[in-house]
Design a protein around this motif. Structure first.
Motif, PDB file in Angstrom:
ATOM      1  N   SER A   1       0.768  17.104 -47.434  1.00 30.73           N
ATOM      2  CA  SER A   1       1.050  18.441 -46.889  1.00 30.73           C
ATOM      3  C   SER A   1       1.996  18.348 -45.685  1.00 30.73           C
ATOM      4  O   SER A   1       2.228  19.358 -45.022  1.00 30.73           O
ATOM      5  N   GLN A   2       2.499  17.154 -45.471  1.00 29.68           N
ATOM      6  CA  GLN A   2       3.419  16.884 -44.341  1.00 29.68           C
ATOM      7  C   GLN A   2       2.801  17.348 -43.016  1.00 29.68           C
ATOM      8  O   GLN A   2       3.412  18.089 -42.243  1.00 29.68           O
ATOM      9  N   ASP A   3       1.565  16.925 -42.835  1.00 27.44           N
ATOM     10  CA  ASP A   3       0.804  17.181 -41.599  1.00 27.44           C
ATOM     11  C   ASP A   3       0.536  18.665 -41.331  1.00 27.44           C
ATOM     12  O   ASP A   3       0.155  19.045 -40.214  1.00 27.44           O
ATOM     13  N   VAL A   4       0.743  19.508 -42.368  1.00 31.59           N
ATOM     14  CA  VAL A   4       0.437  20.933 -42.175  1.00 31.59           C
ATOM     15  C   VAL A   4      -1.076  21.145 -42.276  1.00 31.59           C
ATOM     16  O   VAL A   4      -1.669  21.888 -41.504  1.00 31.59           O
ATOM     17  N   LEU A   5      -1.658  20.477 -43.260  1.00 34.10           N
ATOM     18  CA  LEU A   5      -3.105  20.630 -43.463  1.00 34.10           C
ATOM     19  C   LEU A   5      -3.842  19.464 -42.815  1.00 34.10           C
ATOM     20  O   LEU A   5      -3.676  18.319 -43.203  1.00 34.10           O
ATOM     21  N   LYS A   6      -4.606  19.777 -41.820  1.00 34.44           N
ATOM     22  CA  LYS A   6      -5.385  18.729 -41.146  1.00 34.44           C
ATOM     23  C   LYS A   6      -6.849  19.157 -41.127  1.00 34.44           C
ATOM     24  O   LYS A   6      -7.231  20.068 -40.399  1.00 34.44           O
ATOM     25  N   ARG A   8      -3.238  14.876 -45.664  1.00 33.78           N
ATOM     26  CA  ARG A   8      -2.404  15.016 -44.471  1.00 33.78           C
ATOM     27  C   ARG A   8      -0.927  14.712 -44.798  1.00 33.78           C
ATOM     28  O   ARG A   8      -0.029  15.472 -44.453  1.00 33.78           O
TER      29      ARG A   8
END
Lengths: 111, 396
Positions: free
Chosen positions: A33-38, A30
């Protein structure tokens, strides 16, 4: 955009540098990926177990005081080879997608 | 660790129990407990209170039944379970039909089969117990061995049951009396064969005939006469049969076909036994009717004639006392053909019995296996705890 087997590839990539436990792996996916991939936690553990069964990662239990034992995963040699295969496939895939996008952009500019 | 995490762990364990090996299940639950603990620590450090942190951490996994489903190896997931239960249901329906069909073929009432052969209950009990143990342990090897054991036990006991009672003439006869009846039947056949030989040598057979009779129950009477026999008709018939029986001579059955009710015998001459002068008799021993226990069935049939021409007449006369149909055909001096036919029929009947035994055994073991499979599936589906409502109440 979907990419087949991406969670397993991400896990291998995260474990390439450090041996980590499940929660830490999900946190790093998380944050890195700077909260891009969750990914849902429900998806993470089946993927980890599958990778372990395939021999791409190895697991070890670590005792903790006052907390439940921690299962720490580390990448194996075959896991590194698998990671390289994933990286190569991803590079080709992203290059292909990038080419299409840049061609579209160039066509737009020329108009 | 907080009570919500403990609760979740118990729920999850309940869902995984029976669907995953003990060690694997324990590790999976322990790993998730650690995950929750780490997550809660993180959230608490960020300023959330412990209870809210626990609930928040648990929410990321969703209901325990869903989490359990995700944790199961792919081959254990309900997709396969649904397929198996569908297969088991079809198998059960098919097996029951087959069992009833073949039980009827051998003139066994299904319930009588169970009543007279308590081993069936034993087989069922053992199969279910094996299924229960297999599904509770849920180790694939144990389950496989359980199914295999059920097959073997079903095959052996089912085969033993069928060997005892597959012949229609032994329906409604207690198993303890079957060997005696078998002996009687065999000795009858042997004595008839010996008699046939003697008669052939002496060329003293006046007439041979075959009788197709169906006097098993009042239903055949009703079929022929349009109404069920009244008590008076029954009494009259019994009196007439008793009268005839006093005049008959005794001859063991030449052949009793397994696949039908045909009785074939010889007419042999006897002198001066009653007012009819010379007469010829057939004694066809048979057992009680399996379908008409409430109606008397004469075990002995008799024809008395003076010549071939009188065979039909005599049977037509005696027909009135039988509740059933009789077709008599004269086969004068055709002994060789008769003996040949009888031998062929006997061979056919043996093959038929063997086929019936095999088919019934196969269907029975199929039923045992399918039941076992179904019970296993049901048991693995029943959760030890029911978390859905409580999960919604706490975490919704």
């Amino acid at each position: 955009m979907g990419f087949k087997g991406d969670l397993e590839a991400l896990i291998l990539a995260i474990l390439a540098d450090h041996a980590l436990h499940g929660y830490e792996i999900s946190k790093r996916i998380r944050t890195q990926s700077q909260d891009v991939l969750k990914y849902g936690e429900g998806q993470l553990y089946p993927a980890l177990h599958k990778l372990e069964e395939s021999g791409f990662i190895a697991a070890e239990w670590m005792m903790q005081d006052g907390k439940p034992d921690r299962k720490v995963y580390s990448i194996t040699t075959s896991g590194r080879e698998e990671l390289e295969r994933h990286k190569s496939a991803w590079t080709k895939f992203s290059a292909g997608v990038g080419n299409i996008f840049s061609n579209q952009a160039q066509a737009k500019e020329s108009r | 660790m907080g009570r919500f995490i403990d609760w979740y762990a118990v729920e999850l364990d309940g869902y995984l129990k029976g669907r995953m090996g003990d060690e694997q299940r324990f590790d999976a639950v322990r790993e998730l407990q650690n995950h929750f603990a780490e997550h809660v620590d993180d959230l608490v450090q960020k300023g959330m209170d412990a209870e809210s942190a626990e609930k928040s951490a648990i929410r990321t996994f969703g209901p325990p039944n869903i989490a359990a489903q995700n944790l199961l190896p792919l081959r254990e997931r309900p997709k396969l379970g649904n397929f198996l239960v569908g297969l088991a249901c079809i198998a059960i329906v098919f097996s029951v039909w087959m069992f009833a069909f073949f039980a009827n073929q051998v003139r066994l009432q299904s319930w009588d089969s169970f009543r007279y052969v308590p081993q069936i209950f034993f087989v069922t009990g053992v199969s279910l117990a094996i299924g229960f143990i297999g599904s509770t342990l849920a180790k694939r090897r144990v389950a496989t061995l359980s199914f295999l054991a059920a097959w073997v036990i079903g095959l052996i006991l089912g085969g033993a049951f069928l060997t005892l009672t597959s012949n229609r003439y032994f329906a409604n006869i207690p198993p303890s009396e079957v060997p005696e009846k078998l002996k009687l039947w065999k000795s009858g056949n042997e004595s008839t064969a010996a008699l046939s030989k003697d008669l052939a040598e002496a060329r003293s057979i006046v007439s041979q005939f075959s009788v197709n009779h169906n006097s098993r129950s009042p239903y055949s009477y009703e079929y022929r006469n349009g109404h069920a026999p009244s008590p008076e008709e029954k009494s009259k018939a019994i009196a007439r049969l008793q009268e005839i029986a006093q005049h008959m001579i005794s001859l063991k059955p030449a052949y009793v076909a397994v696949g039908g009710t045909q009785t074939t015998g010889y007419l042999v001459p006897r002198d001066g036994l009653n007012e009819f002068g010379n007469y010829y008799g057939l004694h066809a021993e048979s057992f009680r009717s399996p379908t008409g226990p409430g109606f008397p069935f004469l075990e002995v049939q008799l024809a008395y004639v003076k010549s071939d021409d009188q065979v039909l007449e005599a049977w037509q006369d005696s027909e009135s006392v039988f509740y059933g149909t009789h077709e008599v055909s004269s086969m004068v001096n055709r002994q060789e053909e008769f003996i040949q036919t009888a031998a062929e029929m006997q061979m056919t009947s043996r093959a038929t019995v063997v086929a019936q035994i095999l088919m019934l055994t196969a269907s029975w073991t199929f039923l045992v296996l399918a039941s076992c499979l179904f019970v296993c599936w049901i048991l693995t589906k029943i959760p030890r705890v029911r978390p859905r409502r409580s999960y919604k109440r706490i975490f919704a």
